[in-house]
Design a protein around this motif. Structure first.
Motif, short mmCIF file in Angstrom:
data_model
loop_
_atom_site.label_atom_id
_atom_site.label_comp_id
_atom_site.label_asym_id
_atom_site.label_seq_id
_atom_site.Cartn_x
_atom_site.Cartn_y
_atom_site.Cartn_z
N LYS A 5 -27.98 20.81 21.69
CA LYS A 5 -26.69 20.46 21.12
C LYS A 5 -25.57 20.47 22.15
O LYS A 5 -24.50 19.91 21.93
CB LYS A 5 -26.35 21.42 19.97
CG LYS A 5 -27.28 21.25 18.77
CD LYS A 5 -26.85 22.13 17.61
CE LYS A 5 -27.76 21.90 16.40
NZ LYS A 5 -27.33 22.74 15.24
N SER A 6 -25.82 21.11 23.29
CA SER A 6 -24.87 21.07 24.40
C SER A 6 -25.64 21.41 25.67
O SER A 6 -26.76 21.94 25.61
CB SER A 6 -23.72 22.07 24.19
OG SER A 6 -24.21 23.40 24.18
N LEU A 7 -25.05 21.13 26.82
CA LEU A 7 -25.69 21.49 28.08
C LEU A 7 -25.70 23.00 28.23
O LEU A 7 -24.70 23.67 27.94
CB LEU A 7 -24.96 20.86 29.25
CG LEU A 7 -25.26 19.40 29.56
CD1 LEU A 7 -24.53 18.97 30.82
CD2 LEU A 7 -26.75 19.16 29.73
N GLU A 49 -23.84 17.56 20.65
CA GLU A 49 -22.64 17.50 19.84
C GLU A 49 -21.39 17.61 20.69
O GLU A 49 -20.36 17.01 20.38
CB GLU A 49 -22.66 18.61 18.78
CG GLU A 49 -23.81 18.46 17.78
CD GLU A 49 -23.86 19.60 16.79
OE1 GLU A 49 -22.98 20.50 16.87
OE2 GLU A 49 -24.77 19.60 15.94
N ASN A 50 -21.47 18.40 21.75
CA ASN A 50 -20.41 18.50 22.75
C ASN A 50 -21.06 18.94 24.06
O ASN A 50 -22.00 19.74 24.05
CB ASN A 50 -19.34 19.50 22.32
CG ASN A 50 -18.05 19.29 23.10
OD1 ASN A 50 -17.99 18.49 24.02
ND2 ASN A 50 -17.01 20.03 22.71
N LEU A 51 -20.60 18.39 25.17
CA LEU A 51 -21.27 18.66 26.44
C LEU A 51 -21.14 20.11 26.86
O LEU A 51 -22.12 20.77 27.21
CB LEU A 51 -20.72 17.73 27.52
CG LEU A 51 -21.20 16.28 27.48
CD1 LEU A 51 -20.45 15.45 28.50
CD2 LEU A 51 -22.70 16.20 27.73
N TRP A 52 -19.92 20.60 26.90
CA TRP A 52 -19.65 21.96 27.33
C TRP A 52 -18.27 22.36 26.82
O TRP A 52 -17.51 21.52 26.31
CB TRP A 52 -19.72 22.09 28.85
CG TRP A 52 -18.88 21.09 29.57
CD1 TRP A 52 -17.51 21.06 29.64
CD2 TRP A 52 -19.34 19.96 30.31
NE1 TRP A 52 -17.09 19.99 30.36
CE2 TRP A 52 -18.19 19.29 30.80
CE3 TRP A 52 -20.59 19.45 30.62
CZ2 TRP A 52 -18.27 18.14 31.57
CZ3 TRP A 52 -20.67 18.31 31.39
CH2 TRP A 52 -19.52 17.67 31.85
N LEU A 87 -15.56 14.89 23.06
CA LEU A 87 -15.78 15.04 24.49
C LEU A 87 -14.94 16.18 25.02
O LEU A 87 -13.83 16.41 24.51
CB LEU A 87 -15.41 13.75 25.23
CG LEU A 87 -16.37 12.57 25.17
CD1 LEU A 87 -15.79 11.42 25.97
CD2 LEU A 87 -17.74 12.94 25.71
N PRO A 88 -15.43 16.87 26.03
CA PRO A 88 -14.60 17.91 26.65
C PRO A 88 -13.49 17.28 27.49
O PRO A 88 -13.46 16.07 27.72
CB PRO A 88 -15.59 18.67 27.52
CG PRO A 88 -16.62 17.64 27.87
CD PRO A 88 -16.75 16.76 26.67
N ASP A 89 -12.60 18.09 27.95
CA ASP A 89 -11.54 17.67 28.86
C ASP A 89 -12.18 17.18 30.17
O ASP A 89 -12.91 17.90 30.84
CB ASP A 89 -10.61 18.85 29.14
CG ASP A 89 -9.39 18.46 29.94
OD1 ASP A 89 -9.51 17.56 30.79
OD2 ASP A 89 -8.32 19.05 29.72
N LEU A 90 -11.92 15.91 30.52
CA LEU A 90 -12.50 15.32 31.73
C LEU A 90 -11.47 15.14 32.83
O LEU A 90 -11.68 14.39 33.77
CB LEU A 90 -13.14 13.96 31.39
CG LEU A 90 -14.31 13.98 30.41
CD1 LEU A 90 -14.74 12.56 30.08
CD2 LEU A 90 -15.49 14.77 30.96
#
Length: 518
Positions: A53-55, A75-78, A101-104
């Motif tokens: 579900k996430s890294l 569901e969300n990367l990190w 998405l997380p803050d990139l």
């Protein structure tokens, strides 16, 4: 393996016909507890169909250059903000559980972000500071109603089937945009006037934008525009500035609501146009002067219109290679044409197939040396082998004894023909995939060695509206040489396939072959 830099867990792909997209099959690598090693040096991670579900925290993204996880359950990367100075590419397409998405903001070297088919994605963080981002794909993000702030260096933007109602005015900063795809954005109501500031734009696709009824008046300022597709819109008028699009190569229009589409389009056609699509435009008469202003035209599509004839002046289109007139149900006759690719599927009033057959005969008798290999093919409803196939047989197999000197330096190749009966096939009224007609030619050389040659051609997206069809094709592959000649006993075996798989319940009722000579 703490120093591992390249990790790829991949699966095969298949073609999902219903959505016309590639979808990942079940992953061949099963990781029940995740990955236990700590990967501090990882540069490239590809994990198709990732079940996580996430890294995991042991995968450190600081040194990642590419992250590819199509078809994942992520569901969300990190969480939080990661240092992503090396990251250039993120591919999460078909990750249907991805919601955010997380803050990139730390990914200052990110060049490509692919979130296509992320059906649960609700929002994307501000991307305006991502100075290196040139490609953003958001097609089929079915819950994404708002676009993020975008960086001014963006070049490729795909928004197919997203439910956006408008493009934000801030989109005017995209002065370097080359490709904008709004295919089937059915809620999009208008284009902002700021699009006319995109001086680099080359491709604009508006197909299926069913609420779009107006172009910006200054669209003619898009000096580099080459491809403009607007089929399926409800445009009511065209701005006169469109005549300034001197680099336009492809133009597609559907019906212009409340107006004579041909009357609107004709003054706007440009000499450099190579592809012209006038589909479902309610054209009742094709004007003779349509063909006088298109010297560069190579492909013309007039599908689903209501005209009865095509002006003979079409012969003046000296560069024309293909004519598509599918579903022109009132069309009765075809004018004299060069031998080009003509698709007249479901032209139920069309008379005189002898024209097309005569043109193929002329090529066989006169011009066959100049043909590209495996060029000529024809199919039409019917149940008889044309008489000029002098070797004929009932069924799918021909045993022929040819003249002793049949294989000489004047021999060019075979023309073959088959009558196929679809009436007992469960999809007889709806074949739309790749139908292949194959002719295996079994030969024996003078020195006793056996060999075979396969002649084949394929038809794409075909509607068969009668139970039997005739297939005709040329196959030009045998080349005589002094050291090798063939015996006069030859066997021809005909068969059919769909998507390269044999069709067992479609019968070849009759078949025919003709030898072609200079």
């Amino acid at each position: 393996m703490h120093n591992l830099r390249f990790l790829k867990l991949y699966s095969s792909f298949c073609w999902e016909e219903s959505n016309k997209v590639h979808v990942s099959q079940s992953n061949k690598v099963h990781v029940s507890q995740g990955l236990e090693s700590i990967f501090n040096e990882l540069r490239y991670l590809q994990w198709n169909g990732c079940p996580l579900k996430s890294l995991q925290s042991n995968i450190q993204p600081e040194k990642l250059v590419e992250l590819e996880m199509p078809g994942s359950n992520v569901e969300n990367l990190w969480s939080g903000v990661q240092q992503l100075a090396n990251l250039k590419k993120i591919n999460l397409k078909r990750s249907k559980q991805l919601t955010s998405l997380p803050d990139l903001s730390k990914a200052q070297n990110l060049e490509s972000l692919d979130l296509s088919y992320c059906e649960s994605l609700l929002a994307i963080p501000d991307c305006s500071d991502l100075k290196s981002l040139t490609t953003l794909y958001l097609s089929d993000c079915l819950k994404l109603t708002m676009l993020p702030q975008l960086p001014h260096n963006l070049q490729n933007l795909r928004l197919c089937k997203t439910p956006i109602e408008e493009l934000p005015s801030s989109i005017e900063v995209l002065s370097r945009l080359v490709y904008l795809d709004l295919f089937h954005c059915s809620k999009l109501k208008c284009l902002p006037t700021s699009v006319c500031k995109w001086k680099s734009l080359e491709i604009l696709t508006l197909v299926g934008c069913s609420k779009l009824d107006k172009f910006p008046d200054d669209i003619g300022t898009l000096n580099f525009l080459k491809y403009l597709r607007t089929t399926g819109t409800v445009l009511r008028e065209l701005p006169s500035s469109i005549t300034c699009l001197e680099n336009l190569k492809l133009l597609s229009f559907g019906r212009i609501m409340g107006q004579d589409t041909i009357g609107c389009i004709l003054p706007l056609l440009l000499h450099n146009l190579t592809f012209l699509y006038l589909e479902n435009c309610d054209i009742t008469e094709v004007p003779d002067n349509l063909f006088s202003c298109l010297p560069s035209l190579e492909y013309l599509s007039l599908n689903e219109n209501n005209f009865e004839s095509i002006p003979s002046s079409i012969i003046n289109l000296s560069n024309l290679k293909a004519l598509n007139i599918c579903n022109c149900k009132r069309l009765k006759v075809l004018p004299e044409l060069p031998l080009i690719n003509i698709d007249a599927s479901n032209c139920s009033s069309l008379e005189g197939l002898s024209y097309a057959l005569r043109k193929i005969i002329n090529y066989i008798d006169k011009d066959v040396e100049t043909l590209p290999k495996s060029t000529v093919q024809l199919f039409y409803p019917g149940n008889e082998i044309p008489k000029w196939f002098d070797i004929r047989c009932t069924g799918s197999l021909i045993h022929a004894e040819l003249q002793p000197d049949w294989f000489n330096h004047n021999f060019v190749g075979f023309a073959f023909c088959a009558v196929a009966a679809f009436e007992d096939h469960p999809d007889a009224n709806g074949y739309k995939d790749n139908i292949g007609i194959l002719c295996d030619c079994f030969l024996k050389s003078k020195d006793g060695n056996d060999s075979s040659v396969v002649g084949a051609f394929f038809l794409h997206h075909v509607d068969f509206n009668q139970s039997t069809h005739v297939f005709v094709g040329l196959y030009l592959t045998l080349y005589p040489c002094e050291s090798l000649y063939y015996d006069n006993e030859v066997v021809f075996k005909f068969s059919l396939s769909e998507n390269f798989d044999p069709i067992e319940d479609v019968k070849v009722e009759k078949c025919g072959v003709r030898l072609m000579y200079r």
